[in-house]
Motif scaffolding. Structure first.
Motif, PDB file in Angstrom:
ATOM      1  N   LEU A 340       0.603  -0.879  -0.043  1.00 56.22           N
ATOM      2  CA  LEU A 340       0.194   0.024   0.192  1.00 56.22           C
ATOM      3  C   LEU A 340       0.621   1.629  -0.381  1.00 56.22           C
ATOM      4  O   LEU A 340       0.213   2.401   0.378  1.00 56.22           O
ATOM      5  N   LYS A 341       2.002   0.594  -0.749  1.00 60.37           N
ATOM      6  CA  LYS A 341       2.844   2.464  -0.349  1.00 60.37           C
ATOM      7  C   LYS A 341       2.837   2.596  -2.004  1.00 60.37           C
ATOM      8  O   LYS A 341       3.338   1.894  -2.706  1.00 60.37           O
ATOM      9  N   PRO A 342       3.552   3.759  -1.965  1.00 68.06           N
ATOM     10  CA  PRO A 342       3.078   4.514  -3.365  1.00 68.06           C
ATOM     11  C   PRO A 342       4.323   4.748  -3.938  1.00 68.06           C
ATOM     12  O   PRO A 342       5.240   5.158  -4.020  1.00 68.06           O
ATOM     13  N   ILE A 343       4.767   2.839  -4.441  1.00 69.78           N
ATOM     14  CA  ILE A 343       6.264   3.033  -5.309  1.00 69.78           C
ATOM     15  C   ILE A 343       5.422   1.639  -6.568  1.00 69.78           C
ATOM     16  O   ILE A 343       4.586   0.834  -6.022  1.00 69.78           O
ATOM     17  N   PRO A 344       6.023   1.270  -7.700  1.00 70.95           N
ATOM     18  CA  PRO A 344       5.838   0.461  -8.278  1.00 70.95           C
ATOM     19  C   PRO A 344       6.450  -0.954  -8.223  1.00 70.95           C
ATOM     20  O   PRO A 344       6.813  -0.765  -7.067  1.00 70.95           O
TER      21      PRO A 344
END
Lengths: 545, 135, 308
Positions: A340-344
């Motif tokens: 749920l972290k904003p990384i690809p």
């Protein structure tokens, strides 16, 4: 909280009636569980091992060494429990539970009382266990009674000296002196140099006990007078123990930290697993032999065949360990921290793979080396396999690796539970205990001078594992800098220069299959390896300064 | 300024605030020129949506009870009190509906209810004392 | 802050005809369509297992829509997860944080992912919640765990705060903290909160918009004011006792017995009034029902319909 208050009140009223009795009772109440544990350990593990060894009478499993090892192991466990059996770290340091610190009594008497009780109880326990062992095993008394008690008291004072002086400068120096000088002296006098020391064989242990006692009591008292204020050394230990990570500057750093931190116990765990597997392997073989009348003979005559056992075994254990680890993670639900972290997603995958490959390779490498030792010992012991027809047929008809795999799985199933039970202890302690014990059991085939090798093993393994722990911790906390490498080299190179020639001198040769030699080689090699692995980030950090 | 919000009684929350501020102004607890809590402050105090508070304040402004001074907060307007008479009647009207419903359910006729009110009023001698006394 | 109307027409999240099945039989979401306006507090209510968490997981991109579309900040959470997730602060239902982690480690870990992370705000929240930075998560109480989760969800000041059952099983103090956080979040210009809850008075306190989900279907989705204006609760009295509930047009639920009845209606209030009068009953009282009454009435009708 409430029960604590009630207990404090009960203790105080008892104290008014009779201070000595009150203190004794309190000590007993706190430590009786440990005593029970010691009896259970000795009767449950040490005695079967002891008898089995006596029954087999193989050149490897000499009963006197087996029993001594098990006896030593259980006493060491009890001693450590005695030393850390408090409810908080501060209490461990002070040596006295918070409840008793409120008693209207001089600190010195309180500390002395504690010390005397613990040492006395340990001696009594050693005497009782020795008595039981000797009574049951009547063919020859393998544990000299007075030696057992001396040994136990030495262990206890030694452990108390460690725990009550943690991080206090002057005493630490004294402690290191004692460690370096007296401990080997004691062992060499007790087991090797009976003739040399002659009548004075109890002089070194008594000296050792005296030094340790003074250090322990002094340390506890100093801690009281300074109110637990700590020295630079202790602050260093604390800083190392707490994971004050530098602030992550990129998601990749954070992700990799999470992956490593999650499996940060991999080294201690593998050590424990191996130790436990070794013990259970021997136990299974021995018990089968003893009760079912079956005999296992590993019909391995060449190192190639040996490798055939090791590689699949290590691979399977590695795989199972990692599967188990994944399963544990899926249970503890940390995925929201990653997914749920904003990384690809590709980034997540890349980091995870990188960490996974490194840790799988490391696990596999360590397992292979240690497995090699394990099977080599089994092989050289010539444990007979012929009386176990199924295995015998399997071995002779299919090939050795299959039997190796089956045995590996059996062993693995057996020791997982033991490991989880042991996980409550600081992993490094467990690792040292188990390996020490294993080596004690394994290393006897080198003749009488082996005992001084044992001393080197004990001291050496402690250093090797501490170094490993230091490097891994530094790496995990991303404080792996030039300083770490320097500390590493400063400790490990002189150590290796002293230890390896010593081992070679005593054994007359230097085999790479020796756990100690491979262990120290691994430890020495790992530091530079880590440095190279992290070279890029290290240089970057230096430049940014 | 003491406002009590009860989400359970069904009246929209902004209306509860409007009514209670009107009541406080009518009863003289809030006097003209008093500064009232800013929207965010009241929202955090009552733990309700700031939009609701904003809406209540807007209604009160439209009704001329509150006046907003640019960048200086919200105050009770000078003409807050004259308007209050109709509000007083409205508040009592709501109470009267409840009382009548209850009387109906208990089977008490309206005439007897009025008698009861008069009797109680004499007992309390409320008319003689200060009318705006309360709480 | 300035006043602003909740009818700000910018949309933060949009769900269109979303259907999700688990296995063959379980229909978790059935053709759900809703819009979360910017700057609003959007309350998602429904009984346990109604599909609230499933809907939130679609917004987070953890589930791929089987049919229909999901857009957050105008992007698909499946196609551009990093863009969507960068603007979301999320507190999960079970506060699933690893037990071995310390609070300062958790904060350090989380801040690495958000360029907008506000250290002073994080410090402030840490102090407000009275959390010890050295404490390990496994030693925390349920409430403290929720607070730690909330801290990591709030400290990067996300444009959209997603809270999944934030108050479930927590004590009043922590619930207050969470509501306070919701209020402060919307009080900051333009930020949006979407939260699911089964504590309806809590929802009624803070929500501008309500979506009611029941067994995967969207039963009701409107602004709280509109819902309140639409629903009426009528208290009736009849001279001759009725033995069975009357049929009133637009009635969601009819409760009571004998001479006294309560009817909750949606919309067509005039029709209902006429129908009640023709039945010979007097309307004693006409009030706005609370959200809880509406919720109970709505789920009540559902079960009656299913029986019929």
């Amino acid at each position: 909280m409430v029960s604590q208050a009630i207990r404090t009140r009960a203790l105080r009223s008892m104290f008014r009636a009779s201070p000595v009795f009150a203190l004794l009772w309190e000590q007993w109440r706190v430590t009786r569980g440990v005593m029970l544990f010691a009896v259970a350990v000795t009767l449950g593990i040490a005695l079967p091992l002891h008898f089995a060894a006596a029954y087999i009478r193989s050149p490897l499993l000499d009963p006197s060494f087996v029993s001594l090892g098990a006896y030593f192991f259980s006493l060491l466990v009890v001693a450590i429990f005695f030393a850390v059996d408090y409810s908080s770290v501060d209490e461990v340091r002070l040596g006295i539970a918070a409840r008793q610190q409120l008693l209207p009594m001089r600190r010195a008497w309180l500390v002395l009382g504690h010390f005397a009780y613990r040492v006395g109880m340990m001696g009594a326990l050693a005497a009782a266990l020795g008595l039981v062992v000797n009574a049951l095993y009547s063919r020859e008394a393998t544990i000299p009674f007075e030696d057992g008690v001396t040994l136990a008291v030495c262990i206890m004072t030694y452990v108390l000296a460690i725990s009550w002086t943690v991080g206090r400068n002057g005493l630490s120096v004294g402690f290191v002196t004692a460690l370096v000088l007296v401990w080997p002296m004691y062992f060499s006098s007790l087991y090797v140099a009976h003739g040399v020391f002659g009548q004075g064989r109890y002089t070194p242990p008594l000296l050792f006990m005296a030094i340790c006692s003074v250090m322990a009591i002094g340390g506890a008292l100093q801690c009281h007078t300074t109110g637990g204020r700590t020295s630079a050394a202790s602050r260093f230990v604390e800083r190392e123990a707490t994971s004050h990570t530098s602030k992550f500057t990129s998601p990749e750093q954070a992700l990799r930290w999470l992956e490593w931190r999650r499996r940060g116990l991999v080294f201690p765990v593998v050590t424990i697993l191996l130790g436990a597997s070794y013990l259970s392997f021997i136990l299974i073989v021995i018990l089968l032999d003893h009760y079912a009348g079956l005999t296992l003979r590993v019909s391995l005559s060449t190192p190639d065949a040996l490798l055939g056992w090791i590689v699949p075994g290590a691979a399977i254990i590695t795989g199972m360990y990692h599967l188990f680890d994944d399963w544990r993670r899926s249970q503890s639900g940390q995925d929201s921290l990653v997914y749920l972290k904003p990384i690809p997603f590709s980034e997540i995958l890349r980091n995870r793979l990188r960490v996974r490959i490194t840790s799988v390779l490391t696990t596999f490498g360590m397992l292979s080396i240690l497995c090699a030792n394990l099977f080599l010992i089994a092989w050289s012991a010539g444990i007979p396999l012929e009386k176990w027809p199924i295995i015998h047929e399997a071995v002779s008809s299919i090939a050795t690796p299959i039997a190796g795999i089956i045995l590996s799985i059996l062993v693995f199933a057996g020791f997982v539970s033991v490991c989880w039970a042991l996980m409550g202890l600081p992993p490094i302690v467990v690792g040292v205990i188990v390996l020490w014990c294993c080596l004690r059991l394994a290393g006897q085939s080198y003749g009488p001078s082996m005992d001084s090798v044992f001393v080197v093993y004990g001291v050496g393994l402690t250093v090797v594992l501490a170094l490993l722990y230091y490097a891994v911790a530094a790496w995990r906390k991303r404080t792996f800098t030039r300083k770490t490498v320097l500390v590493w080299c400063g400790l490990s190179v002189p150590f290796a220069m002293l230890a390896v020639p010593w081992a070679w001198m005593i054994r007359g040769s230097l085999d790479l299959d020796d756990v100690f030699v491979t262990g120290s080689a691994l430890a020495l090699g790992l530091g530079p390896a880590l440095a190279v692995f992290h070279y890029a980030s290290w240089v970057k950090r230096l430049r940014s300064r | 300024m003491h406002i009590h919000i009860s989400p359970k009684n069904g009246v929209p929350l902004y209306l509860q605030i409007v009514n209670q501020v009107k009541y406080l102004v009518a009863s003289g607890v809030l006097k003209s020129g008093d500064e009232i809590l800013p929207i965010r402050g009241l929202a955090e105090k009552l733990l309700i949506n700031p939009n609701t508070v904003a809406r209540a304040y807007r209604e009160l402004e439209t009704a001329g009870i509150l006046v907003k001074r640019l960048g200086a907060g919200t105050y009770v307007s000078a003409e807050g009190s004259p308007l209050a008479w109709s509000e007083r009647l409205k508040i009592l009207g709501e109470r009267a509906t409840g009382l009548l419903t209850e009387a109906h359910q208990l089977g008490v006729p309206v005439e007897q209810l009025i008698e009861l009110i008069q009797k109680r009023s004499q007992e309390l001698a409320w008319n003689e004392t200060e009318g705006s006394k309360h709480e | 802050m300035s006043e602003r109307t909740v009818a700000d027409h910018e949309t933060v999240a949009e769900v269109e005809g979303l259907t999700r099945r688990f296995g063959r039989t379980t229909l978790a979401l059935d053709n759900v369509s809703l819009r979360v306006p910017k700057g609003s507090v959007f309350g998602l209510v429904g009984e346990n297992g109604a599909g609230k968490t499933t809907l939130i997981k679609h917004l987070l991109g953890q589930y791929k829509p089987q049919s229909g579309t999901v857009r957050v900040f105008g992007e698909s959470p499946i196609e551009a997860p990093e863009k969507v997730l960068a603007g979301i602060g999320y507190l999960s239902e079970d506060h699933d944080l690893p037990g071995w982690m310390r609070i300062d480690e958790l904060i350090n870990y989380t801040q690495a992912f958000y360029p907008d992370w506000d250290d002073t705000y994080a410090e402030h929240l840490l102090k407000t919640f009275e959390l010890q930075p050295e404490a390990k998560i496994k030693t925390l109480s349920r409430g403290q765990r929720a607070q730690a989760g909330l801290l990591t969800a709030l400290a990067h000041r996300p444009p959209l705060l997603l809270l999944d059952e934030p108050s479930a099983g927590l004590d009043a103090v922590v619930r207050r903290d969470i509501l306070g956080a919701v209020i402060r979040t919307v009080a900051d210009e333009g930020r949006t909160v979407l939260f699911s809850s089964h504590l309806l008075d809590e929802v009624e306190r803070v929500a501008d918009y309500i979506a009611m989900i029941s067994k995967g279907k969207l039963v009701l989705c409107d602004s709280l004011d509109a819902i309140k204006a639409k629903h009426h609760s009528l208290t009736l009295h009849v001279e001759q006792p009725w033995t069975k509930p009357p049929t009133v047009p637009g009635a969601l639920a009819v409760t009571g017995g004998g001479r006294d009845w309560t009817v909750v209606t949606d919309g067509r209030i005039e029709e209902a009034r006429t129908a009640i009068r023709t039945l010979g009953a007097t309307i004693l009282e006409e009030t706005t029902p609370s959200l809880e009454d509406i919720f109970v009435a709505r789920s009540g009708r559902r079960s009656i319909l299913e029986e019929g």
